[in-house]
Design a protein around this motif. Structure first.
Motif, mmCIF file in Angstrom:
data_model
loop_
_atom_site.group_PDB
_atom_site.id
_atom_site.type_symbol
_atom_site.label_atom_id
_atom_site.label_comp_id
_atom_site.label_asym_id
_atom_site.label_seq_id
_atom_site.Cartn_x
_atom_site.Cartn_y
_atom_site.Cartn_z
ATOM 1 N N VAL A 15 -0.675 -6.045 -1.636
ATOM 2 C CA VAL A 15 0.641 -6.393 -0.104
ATOM 3 C C VAL A 15 0.125 -7.849 0.716
ATOM 4 O O VAL A 15 1.536 -8.836 0.815
ATOM 5 N N ILE A 49 -3.151 -2.581 -0.727
ATOM 6 C CA ILE A 49 -3.423 -3.233 0.803
ATOM 7 C C ILE A 49 -3.388 -4.288 0.501
ATOM 8 O O ILE A 49 -2.838 -4.991 1.086
ATOM 9 N N ALA A 80 -6.242 2.488 -3.163
ATOM 10 C CA ALA A 80 -5.259 2.592 -1.735
ATOM 11 C C ALA A 80 -5.975 0.807 -1.079
ATOM 12 O O ALA A 80 -4.968 0.148 -1.284
ATOM 13 N N PRO A 81 -6.794 0.565 -1.231
ATOM 14 C CA PRO A 81 -7.498 -1.067 -1.145
ATOM 15 C C PRO A 81 -6.770 -1.906 -1.782
ATOM 16 O O PRO A 81 -6.437 -3.094 -1.355
#
Length: 84
Positions: free
Chosen positions: A61, A58, A54-55
């Motif tokens: 992105v 992110i 997830a990190p």
């Protein structure tokens, strides 16, 4: 002069890290507090997904957005320099 400042910064960082390690008390994590309700633990895949994947997604992105939004300014500046 730069070597002296780097040595000071390294000593400060090492000292701060050492003090934080000495002051923290992981043994206190074993005692339960009143009203503590930890719930179920995470599986290995849930842990990896939450703290690694997830990190990373992110971060990618954000990097992509910065590159896309910054690219238009670069192209205009490059064209202006090429004309000059």
């Amino acid at each position: 002069m730069d070597k002296k400042n780097a040595l000071r910064a390294g000593a400060l960082a090492a000292g701060t890290t050492l003090m934080m390690l000495l002051m923290s008390s992981p043994a206190l994590a074993l005692t339960r507090d009143d009203g503590d309700d930890p719930g179920q633990g995470l599986t290995v895949m849930e842990t990896v997904a939450q703290f690694v994947i997830a990190p990373t997604v992110i971060f990618l992105v954000i990097v992509g957005l910065v590159m896309v939004l910054d690219r238009s300014d670069r192209e205009q500046k490059t064209k202006a320099k090429a004309k000059a």
